[in-house]
Design a protein around this motif. Structure first.
Motif, PDB file in Angstrom:
ATOM      1  N   THR A 142      44.867   5.775 -20.714  1.00 52.95           N
ATOM      2  CA  THR A 142      45.697   5.697 -21.725  1.00 52.95           C
ATOM      3  C   THR A 142      46.885   6.790 -21.463  1.00 52.95           C
ATOM      4  OG1 THR A 142      44.788   7.638 -23.447  1.00 52.95           O
ATOM      5  CG2 THR A 142      44.610   5.240 -23.794  1.00 52.95           C
ATOM      6  N   ASP A 143      46.447   7.895 -20.283  1.00 53.14           N
ATOM      7  CA  ASP A 143      47.407   8.675 -20.097  1.00 53.14           C
ATOM      8  C   ASP A 143      48.102   8.287 -18.786  1.00 53.14           C
ATOM      9  OD1 ASP A 143      49.256  11.215 -20.380  1.00 53.14           O
ATOM     10  OD2 ASP A 143      47.739  11.785 -18.924  1.00 53.14           O
ATOM     11  N   LEU A 170      47.915   5.511 -16.933  1.00 56.55           N
ATOM     12  CA  LEU A 170      48.585   4.263 -16.599  1.00 56.55           C
ATOM     13  C   LEU A 170      49.950   4.744 -17.118  1.00 56.55           C
ATOM     14  CD1 LEU A 170      46.166   1.514 -17.537  1.00 56.55           C
ATOM     15  CD2 LEU A 170      46.520   2.539 -15.213  1.00 56.55           C
ATOM     16  N   GLY A 171      50.158   5.260 -18.035  1.00 58.65           N
ATOM     17  CA  GLY A 171      51.768   5.512 -18.343  1.00 58.65           C
ATOM     18  C   GLY A 171      52.318   6.567 -17.154  1.00 58.65           C
ATOM     19  N   LYS A 186      52.950   3.790 -14.354  1.00 55.82           N
ATOM     20  CA  LYS A 186      54.019   3.156 -14.575  1.00 55.82           C
ATOM     21  C   LYS A 186      55.377   3.599 -14.263  1.00 55.82           C
ATOM     22  CE  LYS A 186      51.532   0.156 -17.872  1.00 55.82           C
ATOM     23  NZ  LYS A 186      51.325  -0.544 -19.181  1.00 55.82           N
ATOM     24  N   THR A 236      47.758  -5.082 -15.488  1.00 51.01           N
ATOM     25  CA  THR A 236      47.174  -4.728 -16.953  1.00 51.01           C
ATOM     26  C   THR A 236      46.753  -6.026 -17.463  1.00 51.01           C
ATOM     27  OG1 THR A 236      49.266  -5.238 -17.690  1.00 51.01           O
ATOM     28  CG2 THR A 236      49.150  -2.865 -17.356  1.00 51.01           C
ATOM     29  N   GLN A 295      53.707   1.322 -22.777  1.00 54.63           N
ATOM     30  CA  GLN A 295      53.481   2.656 -22.890  1.00 54.63           C
ATOM     31  C   GLN A 295      52.534   3.302 -23.795  1.00 54.63           C
ATOM     32  OE1 GLN A 295      53.901   5.417 -20.705  1.00 54.63           O
ATOM     33  NE2 GLN A 295      55.216   4.493 -19.199  1.00 54.63           N
ATOM     34  N   GLY A 296      51.897   2.319 -24.508  1.00 50.20           N
ATOM     35  CA  GLY A 296      50.833   2.910 -25.691  1.00 50.20           C
ATOM     36  C   GLY A 296      51.535   3.145 -26.911  1.00 50.20           C
ATOM     37  N   CYS A 354      48.264  -3.276 -22.893  1.00 53.73           N
ATOM     38  CA  CYS A 354      49.413  -2.680 -21.906  1.00 53.73           C
ATOM     39  C   CYS A 354      48.672  -1.444 -21.108  1.00 53.73           C
ATOM     40  CB  CYS A 354      50.594  -2.301 -22.405  1.00 53.73           C
ATOM     41  SG  CYS A 354      50.496  -0.676 -23.320  1.00 53.73           S
ATOM     42  N   LEU A 355      47.639  -0.802 -21.571  1.00 55.33           N
ATOM     43  CA  LEU A 355      47.087   0.308 -21.045  1.00 55.33           C
ATOM     44  C   LEU A 355      45.593  -0.074 -20.693  1.00 55.33           C
ATOM     45  CD1 LEU A 355      48.319   3.379 -23.126  1.00 55.33           C
ATOM     46  CD2 LEU A 355      49.237   2.556 -20.878  1.00 55.33           C
TER      47      LEU A 355
END
Ligand SMILES: Cc1cc2nc3c(=O)[nH]c(=O)nc-3n(C[C@H](O)[C@H](O)[C@H](O)COP(=O)(O)OP(=O)(O)OC[C@H]3O[C@@H](n4cnc5c(N)ncnc54)[C@H](O)[C@@H]3O)c2cc1C
Ligand code: FES
Ligand code: FES
Lengths: 324, 172
Positions: free
Chosen positions: A33-34, A36-37, A40, B38, B58-59, B76-77
């Motif tokens: 969750t961190d 992949l941000g 990206k 993803t 971005q969550g 997406c994540l």
């Protein structure tokens, strides 16, 4: 997202050997969750060639209570699992509150407590997406000065920082500091155990790229102590803490016999308010003393542009955590 | 190098989407899944299930929410390559496949006009579906909590709340 190789590690040994094979150009992924941000937005100075999944390593997501009251949490435990665990709910309410305060229900179903402790900073200069109008360089990215120093510091440190003034974003870290947790790290040199306060540095954590955070150990909590975690945000869900406070207080006959206060999002690392704790120990805590201790805790804090308000919030949260 | 290729992930994965198993090969061709794809991208671009929306990527908006093994997660994540063997439900999987009858929750969203542009709706419905599957009669605050990661730019949140409560057992 740019391409990378992907491996599912089946054991710690395999994960360590895979990362070694890539010579520092690989990253572990937990909930993603961190990470992949970060990938990206192409934040990292060197984009990883490979991503190594450590969720596939069996046995790293267990929560256990030992006979002596010590609680161990596998680093790959999901935040929702931590917050919902009967053992944690019974003994570590501050950690339940902190885990529950992270992000959103979906992210808590995905994100792990280890990833929460290891996550990258959320400074908006550092995290500025590379694809939006070009790269913004900064001290943390290894080039140029910290842009926050001359910029908008609404969410930055009020307690200094060497080179970079971004704050530690993790909520669970703050509760774990108040709970005096220790963490177990495993790497090519073997295993080591350190206090959680020693895990954080001005630029992140002491974790080397080839090391895995394996377990979080919480020593038996003081009997009959009160725990609390408070987080101030603009929106309740999704937002990172503007300030957070975790405290653990033990009182006997109305007298405070022990206390630990941890402050979050005020500095690049979690902060222990040692001098405020000293004022409280041996005294009975009332509103006036709580006020004094809160004042003491922020002594020496220096706001940057636009963030003096965080000092007031810190004081208020400390007071609320001491007397309600 | 030999060692590495040996350890690299299987070149084929299977994901079960709306009860249909899909075998996907890992690779760079348009019908394959890249290691950095993803789940949102795979659902939309490889499988053509465009009901799942991507807002922020971005969550932080909840638009891409799908149900994986019973829990709402953000597609997406999530890396598709890590979903081997997983059961995924998307908005397309809610209607009765034979009759085309909508899920009561979908019908309730329509009855309450719980959207304007509809972009956030698939995510809202999937998170609500997961909530009602686990807790058929949620209290108002539980619905709010379950949907706290969902952003609606058209400010339909209040209508959504009514729609979910009315589709829950208690609301009838
Ligand atoms: C919209 C949004 C809101 C958020 N809000 C909050 C919030 O309010 N409070 C908060 O605390 N966090 C928040 N987060 C961050 C989120 O909580 C953390 O991202 C999550 O807990 C990270 O866990 P993960 O397993 O997904 O980590 P990953 O993304 O998988 O990993 C993060 C980093 O840690 C490393 N890492 C992970 N696990 C290990 C391990 N065991 N050993 C070594 N390295 C490891 C990875 O290599 C990576 O660099 C938010 C994130 C998003 C997207
Ligand atoms: S698109 Fe996944 S949360 Fe916004
Ligand atoms: S209906 Fe438009 S975003 Fe929610």
């Amino acid at each position: 997202m740019k391409a990378f190789h992907h491996y599912n590690a089946r054991s710690i040994d395999q994960a360590l050997s895979l990362i070694k094979d890539h010579d520092g150009q690989a990253r572990f992924i937990a909930g993603g969750t961190d990470l992949l941000g970060v990938l990206k937005d192409d934040i990292l100075p060197r984009y990883p060639l490979a991503i190594i999944n450590i969720k596939t390593i069996p046995g790293l997501d267990e929560i256990e209570e030992k006979k002596d009251g010590t609680i161990t949490i596998g680093a790959l435990s999901k935040l929702a699992h931590v917050a919902g665990s009967p053992v944690i709910q019974k003994h570590l309410p501050a950690l339940v509150e902190a885990a529950q305060a992270v992000a959103t229900p979906e992210i808590r179903n995905m994100g792990t407590i280890g990833g929460n402790l290891c996550q990258d900073t959320r400074c908006w200069y550092y995290r500025y997406p590379h694809q939006m109008g070009g790269r913004i360089q900064c001290f943390r990215k290894g080039k140029g000065p910290c842009l926050a120093l001359k910029g908008d510091n609404r969410y930055h440190s009020i307690a200094g920082g060497k080179g970079c003034v971004a704050v530690c974003p993790s909520d669970t870290a703050i509760a774990l500091v108040a709970l005096d947790a220790r963490i177990v790290i495993i790497g090519p040199q073997g295993e080591r155990e350190i206090p959680i306060m020693d895990f954080y540095t001005n630029m992140g954590t002491i974790l080397k790229p080839d090391e895995i955070l394996k377990t979080i150990i919480i020593p038996p909590v003081l009997a009959e102590s009160k725990q609390i975690f408070l987080k101030f945000t603009l929106r309740k869900p999704i937002d990172f803490a503007v300030v957070s406070v975790a405290s653990l207080i033990k009182e006997e006959d109305g007298m405070c016999t022990d206390v630990r206060i941890a402050l979050g999002a005020v500095a690049p690392t979690p902060v222990r308010a040692y001098s405020a704790e000293d004022m409280l120990r041996g005294n009975s805590i009332d509103t006036a003393l709580a006020e004094e201790a809160a004042q003491q805790a922020v002594k020496g804090f220096k706001p940057l542009s636009m963030n003096a308000y965080k000092i007031e919030i810190t004081k208020t949260l400390i007071k609320r955590s001491l007397v309600q | 190098m030999d060692k590495k290729t040996k350890q690299e992930d299987p070149q084929e994965i299977e994901i079960i989407v709306n009860n249909i198993p899909y075998s996907l090969t890992i690779g760079i061709h348009p019908d394959q899944v890249g290691p950095s794809d993803t789940l949102a991208k795979t659902l939309r671009e490889t499988l053509g299930l465009t009901g799942t929306k991507v807002g922020c990527d971005q969550g932080s908006c909840g638009a891409c929410t799908v149900i994986m093994d019973g829990l709402p997660i953000l597609s997406c994540l999530t890396l598709t390559i890590e979903c081997d063997g997983r059961h995924i439900t998307t908005i397309e999987g809610l209607q009765e496949p034979k009759t085309g009858k909508l899920d009561p929750l979908q019908q309730s969203f329509i009855d309450h006009t719980a959207f304007q542009c509809g972009f956030c709706t698939p995510g809202m419905i999937m998170a609500s579906r997961a909530l009602l599957d686990n807790n058929p009669s949620p209290k108002t605050h539980e619905v709010k909590e379950a949907l706290s990661g969902h952003f609606c730019r058209c400010i339909s949140h209040y209508h959504v709340l009514d729609a979910v409560l009315s589709a829950s057992k208690k609301g009838g």
